[in-house]
Design a protein around this motif. Structure first.
Motif, short mmCIF file in Angstrom:
data_model
loop_
_atom_site.label_atom_id
_atom_site.label_comp_id
_atom_site.label_asym_id
_atom_site.label_seq_id
_atom_site.Cartn_x
_atom_site.Cartn_y
_atom_site.Cartn_z
N ARG A 118 0.93 -1.23 0.02
CA ARG A 118 0.07 -0.03 -0.19
C ARG A 118 0.76 1.21 -0.08
O ARG A 118 0.52 2.27 -0.67
CB ARG A 118 -0.93 0.02 1.08
CG ARG A 118 -1.94 1.05 1.27
CD ARG A 118 -2.82 1.05 2.29
NE ARG A 118 -2.02 1.21 3.71
CZ ARG A 118 -2.61 1.41 4.91
NH1 ARG A 118 -4.00 1.02 5.24
NH2 ARG A 118 -1.89 1.57 5.86
N GLU A 119 1.83 1.38 0.77
CA GLU A 119 2.84 2.60 1.01
C GLU A 119 3.52 2.60 -0.36
O GLU A 119 3.78 3.77 -1.09
CB GLU A 119 3.77 2.36 2.07
CG GLU A 119 4.43 3.60 2.42
CD GLU A 119 3.35 4.66 2.78
OE1 GLU A 119 4.03 6.00 2.64
OE2 GLU A 119 2.19 4.68 3.04
N ALA A 120 4.17 1.44 -0.89
CA ALA A 120 4.82 1.58 -2.07
C ALA A 120 4.09 2.13 -3.09
O ALA A 120 4.40 2.79 -4.04
CB ALA A 120 5.30 0.12 -2.37
N ALA A 121 2.63 1.72 -3.35
CA ALA A 121 1.81 1.89 -4.49
C ALA A 121 1.57 3.62 -4.43
O ALA A 121 1.45 4.10 -5.30
CB ALA A 121 0.63 1.22 -4.54
N ARG A 122 1.31 3.83 -3.17
CA ARG A 122 1.11 5.15 -3.06
C ARG A 122 2.15 6.29 -3.59
O ARG A 122 2.09 7.07 -4.23
CB ARG A 122 0.90 5.69 -1.53
CG ARG A 122 0.52 7.04 -1.28
CD ARG A 122 0.44 7.48 0.46
NE ARG A 122 1.98 7.41 0.64
CZ ARG A 122 2.94 8.34 0.68
NH1 ARG A 122 2.83 9.44 0.02
NH2 ARG A 122 4.14 8.17 1.21
N ILE A 123 3.34 6.00 -3.10
CA ILE A 123 4.61 6.48 -3.67
C ILE A 123 4.87 6.38 -5.13
O ILE A 123 5.11 7.38 -6.05
CB ILE A 123 5.92 6.07 -2.97
CG1 ILE A 123 5.77 6.60 -1.44
CG2 ILE A 123 7.24 6.45 -3.67
CD1 ILE A 123 6.91 6.05 -0.74
N MET A 124 4.52 5.26 -5.64
CA MET A 124 4.70 5.11 -7.12
C MET A 124 3.60 5.83 -7.97
O MET A 124 4.09 6.42 -9.01
CB MET A 124 4.67 3.41 -7.45
CG MET A 124 5.93 2.77 -6.92
SD MET A 124 5.78 0.73 -7.28
CE MET A 124 7.15 0.28 -6.28
N ILE A 125 2.56 5.86 -7.46
CA ILE A 125 1.36 6.60 -8.14
C ILE A 125 1.92 8.19 -8.13
O ILE A 125 1.70 8.81 -9.19
CB ILE A 125 0.00 6.40 -7.39
CG1 ILE A 125 -0.39 4.83 -7.65
CG2 ILE A 125 -1.07 7.30 -7.95
CD1 ILE A 125 -1.71 4.45 -6.94
N GLU A 126 2.46 8.57 -6.95
CA GLU A 126 2.73 9.96 -6.92
C GLU A 126 3.88 10.32 -8.04
O GLU A 126 3.90 11.32 -8.61
CB GLU A 126 3.03 10.36 -5.52
CG GLU A 126 2.16 10.52 -4.40
CD GLU A 126 2.45 10.65 -3.23
OE1 GLU A 126 3.56 10.83 -2.92
OE2 GLU A 126 1.77 11.22 -2.17
#
Length: 678
Positions: free
Chosen positions: A535-543
């Motif tokens: 979840r945290e990785a996806a947030r950063i990757m999307i940003e």
């Protein structure tokens, strides 16, 4: 046997290069002239040893020196076609080497060879460049040094500059060196000791002159709302902004980031004059080749919210790209190299600090260091005069110089994972450690995350320095701990592109002996932990907006039903389905999610060493030390699976050859028929 002159040259170079007050990383060059017997004739031949292209004075060794025959180098004066064709002289250096010639000669070779003095230093000290970029630098140089140091008007590095300095040194026998307008300093001496002393005299005298004569606040007063945020708030803000900034800076090509919140940077962006000065750009060629002609400066106070800053960053980035393209069009000629990219290398955020970018962490870090040098230069120039860097057209001539382009072409091909930032959980031992090592070897920057911080730091140190790997604490079952670990990754490298969910533990018990706490612990670490990390990785990757990879180290046990394994097998099945669910959800963001199903990896495994090995050996009725062999015997290939085999599968998924693959599970089990995917 090393020539004594070379021995002295290396010692002098290393001492000068070790002190950032003297020159920046990989900046400047030094030389020595002496005689050696010609191996063909046996007669003495005069040689010049000069730091080769791209080397660093602080770490210079003999292999980094170009070695040229002085008679042939000086004979080039007779065939010099003039300043309009001076670039041709670099190719002529190829006809001057002694023996194999050592390192590739730099553009400054003519300066060192044509000046008569036996020893020459060319350096980029902040104090010297401050005088060199002051509007009335020539008069200030005379006031500071008298006739002991001579002013040389700006000229692009090359053969003509070598001729200019040689002529000035000859006409001014009392001089120990010169200030090169817009650029740096050159000093010379009869001995290596004298040359070093002369270099230091110029640098320290300039420092004292700027300090004694300069005004107290050359950058003006602190603007309301622009002062540095408190450290904890500042770093939290930086971590929140870093992925957005990195994504913008990677519009043309992926970049690695570096964050700096030094007092020098924070003070500069807080002061009233920083917008004017930043817009003027840097001056020394070594600086702007790494920082681009000017930075992107956020024109909001530190009191702005993260959301407001992000919105403004995106607007400013679009403006920056348009302005850079216009700069290219203003100065490009039909034979100019193609535009290399319009994204900023330096981004300044008031109250927060500076983000710098490059093709790898070292390049990004050095770009930031060079901009700190530029701030120091601007401070010195503004303290005694006004900052007046070389004009934009000259900057373009150097930035898009054919010789610079040739240097870029000569650089080795980047490794497959260059520019990628990997975050590996449970990476202090076993599979995780092998994965981290393999990803780093393939060019990635690696965040070694582990429950045990010291073990994570130690494992990172085994991989390389902080430009390659860092260790962070990460309790993957704790959402805030996971977020904190990713914040450290963002501050270290700008964001994250490749995440490996590897952290785990194993409890081998029959159903009736498995407790609720066993079940909860197993699922908290692997099922919940993988969810929190993803979840945290996806947030950063999307940003970031540049895609990414998430890889789950699942297990053959996600498919294979073995005895006395309910908690472990169930949580592995959970992980396996997370792969499919997230592949479906994150695909539109170009985030690929895949899994790897290893067989039992015994050797090097923290899990097996922690008791799981003994439990599984007891289940199967074999000795613990024979467990790996037992697992191998029951496979189709009869081969034991090692951590390196799993690491190879991670690289296969993420190294660039499977760009259209997501939602896949790869067995790394030597062939367990019961775990075949159906």
């Amino acid at each position: 046997m090393t020539n004594p002159a070379v021995h002295d040259l290396l010692g002098r170079s290393n001492r000068l290069g070790a002190d950032p007050r003297n020159t920046n990383y990989a900046g400047g060059n030094t030389s020595a002239k002496a005689s050696e017997p010609d191996p063909v004739t046996g007669r003495p031949v005069d040689l010049v040893w000069v730091k080769g292209s791209g080397g660093d004075l602080g770490t210079l060794t003999e292999s980094g020196l170009a070695v040229l025959r002085l008679d042939r180098l000086r004979a080039l004066v007779d065939v010099y076609p003039g300043v309009e064709r001076e670039d041709e002289m670099v190719a002529a250096f190829d006809f001057c080497p002694h023996g194999k010639g050592g390192a590739a000669p730099s553009i400054d070779t003519a300066m060192h060879g044509l000046v008569e003095a036996p020893h020459v230093d060319h350096l980029h000290p902040d104090s010297g460049i401050a005088l060199a970029t002051a509007a009335d630098g020539e008069a200030l140089t005379r006031e500071c040094f008298g006739d002991r140091v001579v002013w040389v008007p700006w000229r692009r590095p090359g053969f003509q500059l070598g001729l200019d300095i040689s002529a000035i040194a000859e006409k001014n026998p009392q001089a120990i060196g010169c200030i090169l307008g817009g650029h740096g300093i050159t000093a010379w001496g009869r001995t290596s000791e004298e040359c070093e002393a002369n270099s230091l005299e110029i640098i320290r005298t300039a420092e004292k002159f700027l300090q004694d004569k300069g005004k107290a606040e050359p950058f003006g007063p602190v603007l309301d709302g622009y002062a540095a945020l408190p450290e904890a708030e500042r770093r939290a803000r930086a971590a929140a902004l870093a992925p957005v900034v990195r994504g913008l800076a990677s519009t043309d090509r992926p970049q690695v980031g570096h964050y700096t919140d030094s007092d020098v940077v924070l003070d500069f962006v807080a002061r009233a004059e920083h917008p004017r000065l930043a817009a003027l750009g840097t001056s020394c060629p070594d600086h702007f080749l790494r920082t681009k002609v000017r930075p992107l400066v956020v024109d909001l106070p530190a009191t702005a919210t993260v959301e407001e800053t992000v919105t403004r960053l995106k607007e400013l980035h679009a403006e920056y790209r348009a302005e850079y393209a216009a700069y290219y069009e203003r100065h490009a000629t039909p034979d100019s190299p193609a535009m290399r990219g319009a994204d900023p290398a330096i981004v300044l955020v008031p109250g927060v600090g500076m983000f710098s970018f490059g093709k790898d962490k070292q390049t990004a870090r050095v770009a930031g260091e060079f901009y700190v040098n530029a701030i120091n230069v601007m401070r010195g120039a503004e303290a005694v005069s006004s900052y007046a860097p070389i004009d934009e057209a000259e900057k373009f001539r150097i930035e898009y110089w054919a010789l610079e382009e040739a240097k870029l072409v000569r650089m080795p091909k980047p490794k497959p994972l260059a520019t990628r930032v990997a975050f590996v959980t449970g990476a202090a031992s076993g599979i995780g450690k092998a994965v981290a090592r393999r990803l780093a070897a393939e060019g990635a920057c690696v965040v070694v995350a582990d429950l045990d911080l010291q073990k994570a730091v130690d494992a990172a140190a085994e991989i390389g320095n902080s430009d390659t790997a860092i260790g962070v604490a990460a309790d993957v079952s704790d959402g805030e701990a996971v977020a904190a670990a990713f914040r450290e990754a963002a501050l270290a490298f700008g964001g994250v592109d490749l995440v490996v969910n590897n952290a785990g533990l194993s409890i081998s018990k029959p159903l009736l002996e498995t407790t609720e706490s066993d079940w909860d612990l197993q699922h908290d670490v692997m099922a919940k932990g993988s969810f929190l990390v993803s979840r945290e990785a996806a947030r950063i990757m999307i940003e970031q907006g540049i895609g990414g990879d998430i890889v789950y180290i699942s297990s053959k046990n996600s498919l294979f039903a073995g005895p006395n394994n309910i908690a472990y097998g169930a949580t592995k099945a959970d992980q396996a389905h997370q792969v499919r669910l997230l592949a479906a959800e994150l695909g539109p963001h170009q985030i690929r999610v895949n899994g790897i199903n290893p067989d039992g990896v015994v050797r090097g495994s923290g899990i097996f060493a922690g008791g799981w090995g003994a439990s599984r050996a007891a289940v199967y009725g074999v000795k613990e030390e024979e467990l790996g062999e037992f697992y191998a015997r029951r496979t189709l290939l009869k081969r034991e699976v090692l951590p390196e085999h799993v690491a190879a599968a991670v690289f296969a998924l993420t190294g660039g050859d499977l760009t259209r693959t997501t939602g896949l599970h790869i067995p790394v089990d030597s062939g367990v028929a019961a775990a075949f995917l159906r």
